[in-house]
Design a protein around this motif. Structure first.
Motif, PDB file in Angstrom:
ATOM      1  N   GLY A 114       8.960   2.536  -0.382  1.00 52.94           N
ATOM      2  CA  GLY A 114       7.653   3.118  -0.086  1.00 52.94           C
ATOM      3  C   GLY A 114       7.044   3.830  -1.277  1.00 52.94           C
ATOM      4  O   GLY A 114       5.960   3.452  -1.751  1.00 52.94           O
ATOM      5  N   PRO A 115       7.698   4.854  -1.787  1.00 49.83           N
ATOM      6  CA  PRO A 115       7.147   5.539  -2.969  1.00 49.83           C
ATOM      7  C   PRO A 115       7.083   4.630  -4.201  1.00 49.83           C
ATOM      8  O   PRO A 115       6.158   4.724  -4.998  1.00 49.83           O
ATOM      9  CB  PRO A 115       8.117   6.693  -3.218  1.00 49.83           C
ATOM     10  CG  PRO A 115       8.798   6.906  -1.916  1.00 49.83           C
ATOM     11  CD  PRO A 115       8.857   5.566  -1.248  1.00 49.83           C
ATOM     12  N   LEU A 118       3.894   2.613  -4.094  1.00 53.92           N
ATOM     13  CA  LEU A 118       2.701   3.409  -4.406  1.00 53.92           C
ATOM     14  C   LEU A 118       2.604   3.717  -5.890  1.00 53.92           C
ATOM     15  O   LEU A 118       1.536   3.605  -6.497  1.00 53.92           O
ATOM     16  CB  LEU A 118       2.709   4.702  -3.591  1.00 53.92           C
ATOM     17  CG  LEU A 118       2.549   4.543  -2.082  1.00 53.92           C
ATOM     18  CD1 LEU A 118       2.711   5.883  -1.392  1.00 53.92           C
ATOM     19  CD2 LEU A 118       1.203   3.932  -1.761  1.00 53.92           C
ATOM     20  N   LYS A 121       1.827   0.481  -7.779  1.00 50.31           N
ATOM     21  CA  LYS A 121       0.439   0.056  -7.575  1.00 50.31           C
ATOM     22  C   LYS A 121      -0.505   0.889  -8.446  1.00 50.31           C
ATOM     23  O   LYS A 121      -1.382   0.354  -9.117  1.00 50.31           O
ATOM     24  CB  LYS A 121       0.033   0.182  -6.112  1.00 50.31           C
ATOM     25  CG  LYS A 121      -1.385  -0.297  -5.839  1.00 50.31           C
ATOM     26  CD  LYS A 121      -1.858   0.106  -4.472  1.00 50.31           C
ATOM     27  CE  LYS A 121      -3.299  -0.220  -4.254  1.00 50.31           C
ATOM     28  NZ  LYS A 121      -4.210   0.412  -5.180  1.00 50.31           N
ATOM     29  N   ASP A 122      -0.318   2.203  -8.452  1.00 52.19           N
ATOM     30  CA  ASP A 122      -1.165   3.059  -9.281  1.00 52.19           C
ATOM     31  C   ASP A 122      -0.982   2.760 -10.770  1.00 52.19           C
ATOM     32  O   ASP A 122      -1.954   2.700 -11.529  1.00 52.19           O
ATOM     33  CB  ASP A 122      -0.871   4.530  -9.017  1.00 52.19           C
ATOM     34  CG  ASP A 122      -1.350   4.982  -7.641  1.00 52.19           C
ATOM     35  OD1 ASP A 122      -2.174   4.270  -7.043  1.00 52.19           O
ATOM     36  OD2 ASP A 122      -0.880   6.038  -7.173  1.00 52.19           O
TER      37      ASP A 122
END
Length: 174
Positions: A114-115, A118, A121-122
């Motif tokens: 999950g992290p 993120l 993606k960033d």
């Protein structure tokens, strides 16, 4: 089975701590690198400012912090995440005990993933933006070179034309 999970988490903690230390050292290096040229410029006499000095950092050629971040943090994180998921699948095929605890492993994979997704993606968005800025800069730079070459060619043609006119005037006077 708990010992195996504990060992994996300990290894993950060591890898994360190492990556964190590398990240901190890179940040310190970047700050020192920014401060050092400013101090050198203050002590030296004022020089003519070139256009390349005022360009954004993203437009300059070379390796940037985002490139380093992508290859030092994001890539190992993805490889760790995918590797752990592959290891769980491989272990599950050969060991029935893993299949009994598959919910715990999928939860761990989700917690890691999950992290990671993120952050990745960033980081990819920033990296894509940086690459787009570099591409735009190279287009502008190429157009400037083309314009310069056109100007030099026109100037050479004008000089040659004026020289021929001068020669014709000199010949007509004789």
């Amino acid at each position: 089975m708990i010992e195996w999970a504990t060992t994996m988490l300990e290894m993950l903690a060591i890898v994360s701590a190492s990556a964190g230390m590398i990240f901190i050292l890179l940040m310190i290096y970047a700050v020192v690198k920014k401060i050092a040229p400013k101090q050198r410029n203050k002590s030296s006499k004022k020089e003519e400012v070139r256009r390349t000095d005022t360009m954004s950092k993203e437009a300059k050629e070379g390796v940037t912090f985002n490139d380093i971040f992508m290859f030092m943090i994001a890539v190992p994180l993805v490889l760790l995440w995918v590797g752990f998921a592959g290891f769980v699948i491989h272990s599950g095929l050969g060991n029935a005990a893993v299949l009994e605890n598959i919910e715990a492993y999928t939860t761990l994979i989700a917690i890691l993933g999950g992290p990671a997704l993120l952050i990745i993606k960033d980081a990819l968005d920033v990296w894509k933006q940086e690459q787009a800025e570099k591409t735009a800069f190279y287009k502008i730079k190429a157009q400037a070179v083309i314009d310069y070459n056109d100007t030099v060619l026109k100037q050479a043609q004008e000089i040659e034309s004026k020289q021929q006119d001068q020669e014709h005037k000199m010949e007509s006077k004789k």
